[in-house]
Design a protein around this motif. Structure first.
Motif, mmCIF file in Angstrom:
data_model
loop_
_atom_site.group_PDB
_atom_site.id
_atom_site.type_symbol
_atom_site.label_atom_id
_atom_site.label_comp_id
_atom_site.label_asym_id
_atom_site.label_seq_id
_atom_site.Cartn_x
_atom_site.Cartn_y
_atom_site.Cartn_z
ATOM 1 N N SER A 140 0.843 -1.210 0.000
ATOM 2 C CA SER A 140 0.000 0.000 0.000
ATOM 3 C C SER A 140 0.871 1.250 0.000
ATOM 4 O O SER A 140 0.535 2.255 -0.641
ATOM 5 N N ASP A 156 -5.282 -2.022 -4.930
ATOM 6 C CA ASP A 156 -4.692 -2.444 -3.658
ATOM 7 C C ASP A 156 -5.517 -3.587 -3.068
ATOM 8 O O ASP A 156 -6.490 -3.342 -2.359
ATOM 9 N N GLU A 157 -5.148 -4.798 -3.381
ATOM 10 C CA GLU A 157 -5.845 -5.993 -2.900
ATOM 11 C C GLU A 157 -7.358 -5.905 -3.045
ATOM 12 O O GLU A 157 -8.085 -6.132 -2.074
HETATM 13 MG MG MG Z 1 -2.019 -2.691 2.223
#
Ligand code: MG
Ligand code: ATP
Lengths: 239, 420
Positions: free
Chosen positions: A50, A179-180
């Motif tokens: 991140s 992000d994921e």
């Molecule tokens: Mg993260």
């Protein structure tokens, strides 16, 4: 891929720490994402995924090294320029809770067009922001007739993630940072989501940098690598 | 170019937290209502107060304090300390530059209303507000010795009508020990409402008062004696309480005042009503300032409640801020968003409060006027209210800068990682 074109992401000798005295979270000698390239970056929790996206997006200030996003120097450009590049040319999808709770689905998708005149203009070919938002929603298998005015909170997590993808994609940004975005989805829906996302990136020509701790996603992408291969500061636990 | 859809986001965000927003705005509304209400009543009270007497150049009575004389002679508050002699009254009346005088004799009551012994010159010369004349709603001035004129409030509360009879008691209180049952006065006139103590007064002739003090009444030694009543009317009283003086030129007031104050035969005192009113108001003014101050603090409390509401919401909204940042919002946009939310809540509250104030005033104004003689001059929001709304909104924006600054800092530090 045209190697000569401005890379979507270019990192050289980057170092980043959250505080002056704390050890660096990122220490990356070299990293590059070509225009239109779809890259998967795996990394353990806490390894700095991140953080890397925040640095690329120009939200976090970098003091050392070179980092360019779509040709904008995110290390040295002033905050206004960085914020502007992000508004005009970047799309971001978070892991969860991507949507502004107080705006209905349609408004959420059109939001980037309110932040950026360029993004709004880019939707003209598809009939303007609203028409383009509807188009993207149906491409991502959300019937706009049903969901356009729906409250964001009333959607399932998978549906919210697809709305977030539509929002990231509207107005033809050149780079999508994810992000994921699939970590809350079950395997079937995860694969379906990634397939749709990749398809849309391909059709709009956007580059995609997709980070996740889940190495199983790698086969879907043009290129896959592990953050620990490029990040010398990586101290995350092994997933 | 990076834009920020501020009004849209601020409004939607506030509406999203409807319940809290409503309560917060309501707190502000109530505080603004209190503030404006206090201000309105205060101004009304002050105006009514200043409007009590007009067109009279001097009030003369026994020597005490100017405020005391003003209070008992005009406001009918408290009892006169001393009487003054008729001779003194005549002496002053005869002074050059005196245009008119009106004698006043106090000390009696009728069912809780003050009885004012005077003559018809009172209705001619007493003026209130901006030199407005007294007017008769019904009937006309005093006629024979046992005639009476009453103010609007007296007529209202006691349900009297012209031609009816009333009985005067000695003493100022509601319940007096001596009831002059034998002395019915006949009502010849009812005055129109003025918003002054006149409304709560019963006017009779000086000789009428004398007659009841002598124990005489129309039913007794004056029965069938109508023709001699005029003679009685001219029979002068020994003493009166005070008298009003009108001059040919107001400029002469100071000189005459000095002459009266140094009158050798009796301890007299002359006051200029306007100056005494100012002096009296400065006494009341302290309480008035306190009231305003309290009301202002209540408004501040209302504003702080906005601050609390926004600060509490701040943590749960960190993610929202991160999303906005990811969309290209600049940190100062985050700041502006929160400031305008605070301002929006305050604006809504202040507007609601103003509406509430005037709504209440519309209902309560007649009561205030009737019961407390407080005339609310303006029953529609004006520039002053607009200024209050603007000030409250501005103050909220200023206070909102505090949570906004925290959100601004958070949005810089959080980056894309929000741990909520
Ligand atoms: Mg993260
Ligand atoms: N705002 C912040 N302030 C200080 N330290 C932070 C901040 N955000 C992250 N860190 C630290 O930086 C390191 C990397 O965090 P980051 O969130 O980038 O990891 P991640 O790879 O995204 O992890 P996850 O898979 O759990 O999301 C961690 O050690 C974390 O504690």
């Amino acid at each position: 891929m045209t190697q000569s074109a401005t890379p979507a992401v270019l990192i050289e000798d980057l170092r980043f720490a959250y505080a002056r005295k704390s050890p660096p979270v990122l220490d990356i000698a070299q990293f590059r994402v070509d225009p239109g390239e779809r890259v998967f970056l795996r990394g353990a929790s806490g390894s700095g995924k991140s953080t890397l996206l925040g640095v690329i997006a120009g939200i976090l200030d970098v003091s050392h090294g070179r980092i360019e996003a779509l040709g904008t120097d995110m290390a040295h450009a002033d905050a206004a320029t960085r914020d502007q590049t992000r508004a005009e040319r970047l799309g971001v999808i978070f892991q969860m809770f991507n949507l502004l709770p107080y705006l209905p689905v349609g408004e959420n998708v059109m939001l980037p067009c309110r932040f950026s005149a360029g993004r709004a203009r880019a939707t003209k070919v598809n009939g303007g922001p609203a028409a383009d938002a509807r188009r993207l929603l149906s491409r991502l298998e959300l019937d706009p007739a049903e969901y356009w005015n729906a409250a964001s909170r009333s959607l399932s997590v998978g549906q919210q993630q697809r709305v977030a993808a539509a929002r990231a994609l509207i107005g033809q940004p050149s780079l999508i940072l994810a992000d994921e975005p699939t970590s809350a989805l079950d395997t079937d829906r995860r694969d379906r989501f990634i397939a749709l996302l990749l398809e849309e990136c391909a059709s709009s020509g956007a580059a995609l940098l997709f980070v996740s701790h889940d190495g199983g996603l790698a086969p879907h992408f043009d290129r896959a690598l592990d953050l620990s291969e490029i990040n010398r500061a990586g101290t995350g636990e092994t997933a | 170019m990076s834009r920020f859809p501020l009004p849209r986001l601020a409004l939607r965000s506030v509406l999203n937290r409807r319940a809290t927003a409503l309560l917060t705005a309501l707190t502000v509304a109530i505080s603004v209502t209190l503030f404006l209400g206090v201000e309105k009543v205060r101004h009304g009270a002050r105006a009514s107060f200043e409007n009590t007497i007009s067109g009279t150049d001097l009030i003369v009575g026994a020597r005490s304090s100017p405020i005391n004389l003003l209070l008992y002679s005009i406001f009918h508050i408290g009892d006169p300390t001393n009487a003054i002699s008729w001779q003194s009254y005549e002496a002053v009346s005869g002074a050059p530059s005196v245009a008119w005088t009106v004698p006043i004799s106090l000390g009696d009551s009728h069912r809780g209303f003050r009885v004012v012994g005077t003559d018809n010159r009172f209705f001619e010369h007493y003026k209130y507000a901006n030199r407005r004349d007294l007017e008769f709603e019904n009937g006309g001035p005093l006629e024979d010795t046992f005639s009476a004129v009453i103010g609007a409030r007296v007529a209202d509360e006691l349900g009297y009508e012209v031609g009816g009879e009333l009985i005067v008691a000695h003493g100022g209180g509601e319940f007096s020990f001596v009831q002059h049952d034998q002395n019915p006065f006949t009502l010849t006139g009812i005055l129109a409402p003025t918003g002054t103590p006149v409304d709560r007064s019963v006017f009779v002739r000086l000789d009428g008062l004398d007659a009841i003090h002598d124990g005489a009444g129309p039913g007794e030694d004056h029965a069938g004696d109508a023709h001699t009543e005029d003679d009685h009317a001219h029979a002068e009283p020994d003493q009166i309480t005070a008298f009003l003086v009108g001059l040919d030129h107001p400029a002469a007031a100071l000189r005459l005042q000095r002459q009266v104050n140094t009158y050798p035969d009796e301890a007299l005192q002359a006051i200029i009503p306007g100056m005494a009113l100012v002096q009296l108001w400065s006494v009341i003014g302290a309480a008035e300032t306190t009231l305003t101050l309290i009301a202002a603090f209540v408004v501040l409390t209302g504003l702080v409640s906005i601050l609390t509401a926004i600060l509490t919401s701040l943590n749960e909204r960190r993610r929202e801020m991160a999303i906005l940042r990811a969309l290209g919002a600049r940190p100062h946009h985050i700041f502006a968003l929160l400031v305008s939310e605070a301002a929006l809540l305050a604006l809504a509250g202040a507007v609601l409060g103003t509406a509430l104030t005037y709504g209440l005033l519309a209902v309560l104004a007649p009561v205030l006027e009737a019961r407390y003689a407080i005339l609310i001059a303006q029953l529609w929001p004006g520039l002053y209210d607009l200024a209050i709304v603007a000030a409250v909104t501005g103050a909220a924006a200023l206070l909102g800068a505090f949570p906004a600054w925290r959100a601004y800092r958070n949005s810089l530090a959080d980056g894309m990682t929000i741990r909520v």
